[in-house]
Design a protein around this motif. Structure first.
Motif, PDB file in Angstrom:
ATOM      1  N   SER A   1       6.239  -3.116  -5.760  1.00 26.86           N
ATOM      2  CA  SER A   1       6.509  -3.685  -6.821  1.00 26.86           C
ATOM      3  C   SER A   1       7.027  -2.926  -8.340  1.00 26.86           C
ATOM      4  O   SER A   1       7.363  -3.840  -9.666  1.00 26.86           O
ATOM      5  CB  SER A   1       4.569  -3.884  -8.009  1.00 26.86           C
ATOM      6  OG  SER A   1       4.016  -2.382  -7.482  1.00 26.86           O
ATOM      7  N   ASP A   2       7.271  -1.854  -8.230  1.00 31.92           N
ATOM      8  CA  ASP A   2       8.565  -1.348  -8.719  1.00 31.92           C
ATOM      9  C   ASP A   2       8.943  -0.158  -7.818  1.00 31.92           C
ATOM     10  O   ASP A   2       8.133   1.004  -6.805  1.00 31.92           O
ATOM     11  CB  ASP A   2       7.505  -0.638 -10.167  1.00 31.92           C
ATOM     12  CG  ASP A   2       8.577  -0.630 -11.252  1.00 31.92           C
ATOM     13  OD1 ASP A   2      10.034  -0.618 -10.542  1.00 31.92           O
ATOM     14  OD2 ASP A   2       8.216   0.874 -12.156  1.00 31.92           O
TER      15      ASP A   2
ATOM     16  N   GLU B   1       1.165  -2.879  -4.125  1.00 32.89           N
ATOM     17  CA  GLU B   1       0.007  -3.403  -3.513  1.00 32.89           C
ATOM     18  C   GLU B   1      -0.811  -2.434  -3.122  1.00 32.89           C
ATOM     19  O   GLU B   1      -2.077  -3.332  -3.065  1.00 32.89           O
ATOM     20  CB  GLU B   1       0.064  -4.943  -2.697  1.00 32.89           C
ATOM     21  CG  GLU B   1       0.833  -5.838  -3.334  1.00 32.89           C
ATOM     22  CD  GLU B   1       0.681  -6.838  -3.564  1.00 32.89           C
ATOM     23  OE1 GLU B   1       0.114  -6.592  -1.995  1.00 32.89           O
ATOM     24  OE2 GLU B   1       0.983  -8.361  -4.116  1.00 32.89           O
ATOM     25  N   ASP B   2      -0.216  -1.463  -2.026  1.00 32.54           N
ATOM     26  CA  ASP B   2      -1.348  -0.732  -1.409  1.00 32.54           C
ATOM     27  C   ASP B   2      -1.905   0.307  -2.151  1.00 32.54           C
ATOM     28  O   ASP B   2      -1.982   1.228  -2.034  1.00 32.54           O
ATOM     29  CB  ASP B   2      -0.193   0.086  -0.033  1.00 32.54           C
ATOM     30  CG  ASP B   2       1.523   0.356  -0.363  1.00 32.54           C
ATOM     31  OD1 ASP B   2       0.741   0.956  -1.714  1.00 32.54           O
ATOM     32  OD2 ASP B   2       1.872   0.888   0.380  1.00 32.54           O
TER      33      ASP B   2
ATOM     34  N   HIS C   1      -5.250   5.781  -7.594  1.00 33.85           N
ATOM     35  CA  HIS C   1      -4.997   4.263  -8.350  1.00 33.85           C
ATOM     36  C   HIS C   1      -5.864   3.635  -7.848  1.00 33.85           C
ATOM     37  O   HIS C   1      -6.009   3.587  -5.761  1.00 33.85           O
ATOM     38  CB  HIS C   1      -3.592   3.703  -8.840  1.00 33.85           C
ATOM     39  CG  HIS C   1      -3.199   4.523 -10.245  1.00 33.85           C
ATOM     40  ND1 HIS C   1      -3.652   4.039 -11.166  1.00 33.85           N
ATOM     41  CD2 HIS C   1      -1.977   4.782  -9.865  1.00 33.85           C
ATOM     42  CE1 HIS C   1      -2.285   4.545 -12.115  1.00 33.85           C
ATOM     43  NE2 HIS C   1      -1.398   4.668 -11.263  1.00 33.85           N
ATOM     44  N   THR C   2      -6.708   2.589  -8.055  1.00 32.29           N
ATOM     45  CA  THR C   2      -7.606   1.778  -7.544  1.00 32.29           C
ATOM     46  C   THR C   2      -7.456   0.050  -7.498  1.00 32.29           C
ATOM     47  O   THR C   2      -8.018  -0.332  -6.954  1.00 32.29           O
ATOM     48  CB  THR C   2      -8.834   2.202  -7.749  1.00 32.29           C
ATOM     49  OG1 THR C   2      -9.160   1.799  -9.139  1.00 32.29           O
ATOM     50  CG2 THR C   2      -9.445   3.461  -8.101  1.00 32.29           C
ATOM     51  N   ASP C   3      -6.364   0.270  -7.944  1.00 29.66           N
ATOM     52  CA  ASP C   3      -5.923  -1.151  -7.776  1.00 29.66           C
ATOM     53  C   ASP C   3      -4.916  -1.258  -7.672  1.00 29.66           C
ATOM     54  O   ASP C   3      -3.108   0.079  -7.240  1.00 29.66           O
ATOM     55  CB  ASP C   3      -6.057  -2.019  -8.872  1.00 29.66           C
ATOM     56  CG  ASP C   3      -5.809  -3.616  -9.113  1.00 29.66           C
ATOM     57  OD1 ASP C   3      -5.703  -3.608  -7.784  1.00 29.66           O
ATOM     58  OD2 ASP C   3      -7.317  -4.109  -8.750  1.00 29.66           O
ATOM     59  N   ALA C   4      -3.632  -2.680  -7.477  1.00 35.46           N
ATOM     60  CA  ALA C   4      -2.332  -2.597  -6.957  1.00 35.46           C
ATOM     61  C   ALA C   4      -1.020  -1.785  -8.572  1.00 35.46           C
ATOM     62  O   ALA C   4      -2.002  -1.932  -9.772  1.00 35.46           O
ATOM     63  CB  ALA C   4      -1.450  -4.033  -7.130  1.00 35.46           C
ATOM     64  N   VAL C   5      -0.534  -0.317  -8.145  1.00 34.79           N
ATOM     65  CA  VAL C   5       0.421  -0.382  -9.057  1.00 34.79           C
ATOM     66  C   VAL C   5       0.899  -1.261  -8.970  1.00 34.79           C
ATOM     67  O   VAL C   5       2.580  -1.607  -8.377  1.00 34.79           O
ATOM     68  CB  VAL C   5       0.786   1.166  -8.298  1.00 34.79           C
ATOM     69  CG1 VAL C   5       1.798   2.010  -9.504  1.00 34.79           C
ATOM     70  CG2 VAL C   5      -0.306   2.328  -7.380  1.00 34.79           C
TER      71      VAL C   5
END
Length: 576
Positions: free
Chosen positions: A468-469, A484-485, A505-509
């Motif tokens: 994503s970035d 997303e991992d 992180h506990t969700d997508a970065v």
């Protein structure tokens, strides 16, 4: 042994200490208290080392005072001619303070007067010194000293003397090799010695001496001191480089828009403006800093001039407004896209805004007037992302057509097309040298491209979800990617291999941004911003800031303020 001085090394040390304090680094202790110094002096005396400094001369033997002062005068008279004028400055404060101390010794006024009479002739040629020394000779006790205001002023103020580096080193050699505790004590407590003033006393003598003979060799003590300063400076430099950077400052804003769902947002480098793109096909330009003056918008470009309008005033003017006042807290609307605006950014030339969206177009806007400067066609599917180089000359876009394209604002077609990804190109970023472009894709790979050649020079694999970035560090040697991992991967661009993974992180970065080449900030759909030190082997997470909502934008301003934009469930933009 230490004589108070204001040399260049002291100024450097003070600057380093201030700099380390601003970064929260505690340097090693370089100063000791008076009690510690006295303890060290006792130890030195017991181990039979060279001269030590004693600060507890409560009793003064008038014969020792006479001997030390006479020997010091004789040493000055036997010195080289270019040393004499500078060293002679020390005779006056030494004479006066020895005389004053002898007066404080019980039953020794006669010895003080003999000392005064024997050395009075040294200062007869100087009218200022002569007057004060004659006044001293009329004092017979410590009580009379306290009643004389001019003498009290002299005692309270430290006497200032300027010496060149060579003369100061020459003086140190004498103090180290002679039995002169009383003189050393007075120089430490009563005299301010300034070293290295090239416009001060002795500079002319040094110049003349250098013409006639080579300068004397620097003393081993001064060389050792300089080497110690260099060693300490190197150690402090190492501490600065190896210590973790401090977390950035954080500012909090809230911008509300009930008419749209925000898809992207970022601020300019100065932190004054923020641009956002939304699902309602509009680009919004926000003034995020409070201002007492109203924001005036030139809307003449969005009005149509009719045939009945007369610029010379012959006919009634059009009722359409030319200037509109923007209400406080409301974003300026830039209309032109025919679908959702997925990304918007500031071009680094500080004049334009670029946006990309569902209608497959890339638009360039004048951020002062709001005019749509150009519409760029090339992508055949929605455009997901856009990024500018650091020069403000080129920008790159990535889209659903699995390509990245290079553009210039004044050229209507793409300059290069970078094809190679197997799925959508979701993120793009320029290398600091503007010679490479990095792209991240739904195909779980990161690619590095040559700007001019259009070739793929690196393929970085390892992610287990869409990327994503991507962001390249300011030094240009390493890069970060996330997606997303939920993991952030740090890459060595020279070798094309991963260096480490950052987990937390506990969700997508969704967003990454570098503060410097060690400080990395990340935003996630878990509603948190994390600050990482990529130079540490463990405990890389320095800070965690809860923001709430999905992080849509993350960037630094010129004041090192981290600005984040998040979309929450009530369609509000939260900037932190």
């Amino acid at each position: 042994m230490s004589i108070s001085k204001k040399s260049k090394s002291d100024i450097v040390s003070a600057s380093i200490k201030k700099y380390l304090a601003s970064r929260g680094i505690q340097p090693q202790k370089t100063q000791i208290s008076l009690s510690e110094l006295a303890s060290l002096a006792v130890v030195d005396q017991e181990t039979s080392t060279r001269n030590t400094v004693s600060y507890s001369l409560d009793k003064i033997d008038h014969q020792i005072a006479e001997t030390q002062y006479t020997n010091f005068k004789a040493w000055i008279s036997e010195s080289a001619d270019h040393y004499k004028p500078e060293l002679a400055q020390l005779l006056y404060p030494l004479f006066t303070h020895i005389y004053i101390r002898l007066l404080h010794v019980t039953g020794a006024p006669a010895a003080a007067h003999r000392f005064h009479k024997r050395h009075l002739s040294t200062f007869q040629s100087n009218s200022e010194f002569k007057l004060f020394i004659q006044q001293l000779g009329e004092i017979n006790s410590a009580e009379e000293l306290e009643q004389n205001p001019s003498i009290n002023s002299f005692i309270a103020a430290r006497y200032c003397v300027t010496l060149t580096h060579q003369t100061y080193a020459y003086l140190l050699r004498y103090l180290e090799t002679s039995q002169c505790n009383l003189i050393l004590n007075i120089l430490n407590q009563e005299v301010d010695v300034t070293v290295g003033d090239w416009l001060g006393a002795g500079s002319r003598q040094d110049a003349l001496a250098s013409l006639s003979s080579p300068p004397p060799a620097a003393s081993h003590a001064v060389q050792d001191a300089e080497q110690d300063d260099l060693t300490r400076l190197g150690e402090l430099t190492r501490l600065v480089r190896e210590t973790s950077p401090t977390a950035p400052s954080v500012a909090l804003y809230r911008c509300v828009s009930k008419d749209e769902v925000c898809l992207s947002a970022e601020t300019d480098f100065k932190g004054k403006l923020m641009v956002s793109g939304g699902e309602d096909s509009q680009v919004r330009l926000w003034h995020v800093l409070p201002s007492e003056d109203p924001v005036l918008l030139d809307v003449s470009t969005s009005s149509v001039t009719l045939g009945c309008d007369d610029a010379n005033g012959g006919s009634p003017p059009s009722l359409l407004p030319r200037v509109r006042t923007l209400p406080q807290g409301q974003g300026r609307l830039l209309r032109g896209h025919a679908g959702s605006v997925y990304d918007a950014a500031f071009l680094q030339d500080e004049r334009h805004v670029i946006s990309a969206g569902e209608d497959t177009t890339v638009r360039v806007w004048d951020r002062d007037t709001g005019t749509n400067v150009s519409v760029l066609h090339g992508h055949v599917h929605p455009v997901w992302c856009v990024a500018s180089d650091c020069l403000g000359v080129n920008f790159v876009t990535g889209g659903m057509d699995r390509t990245a394209r290079l553009w210039r604002p004044d050229i209507p077609h793409p300059l290069r097309v970078y094809a190679g990804h197997e799925q959508d190109v979701d993120c793009v970023n320029f290398h600091p040298n503007c010679q490479y472009i990095m792209t991240g894709s739904n195909d779980r790979t990161v690619r590095l491209w040559s700007v001019t050649g259009g070739r793929c020079v690196r393929v970085l694999t390892g992610h287990k979800g869409a990327v994503s970035d991507v962001q390249i560090s300011p030094c240009g040697r390493i890069a970060a990617s996330a997606g997303e991992d939920r993991k952030i991967r740090i890459w060595d661009l020279a070798q094309g291999k991963p260096i480490k993974e950052l987990k937390g992180h506990t969700d997508a970065v969704t967003k990454l941004v570098w503060g410097d080449s060690r400080l990395l900030c990340s935003g996630s759909m878990d509603g948190t911003i994390r600050v990482w030190d990529v130079g540490l082997a463990e405990n890389e997470n320095l800070e965690t800031y809860p923001v709430g909502g999905t992080i849509l934008g993350l960037n630094f301003t010129e004041t090192n303020t981290l600005v984040a934009v998040a979309q929450n469930s009530v369609q509000e933009l939260n900037g932190a």
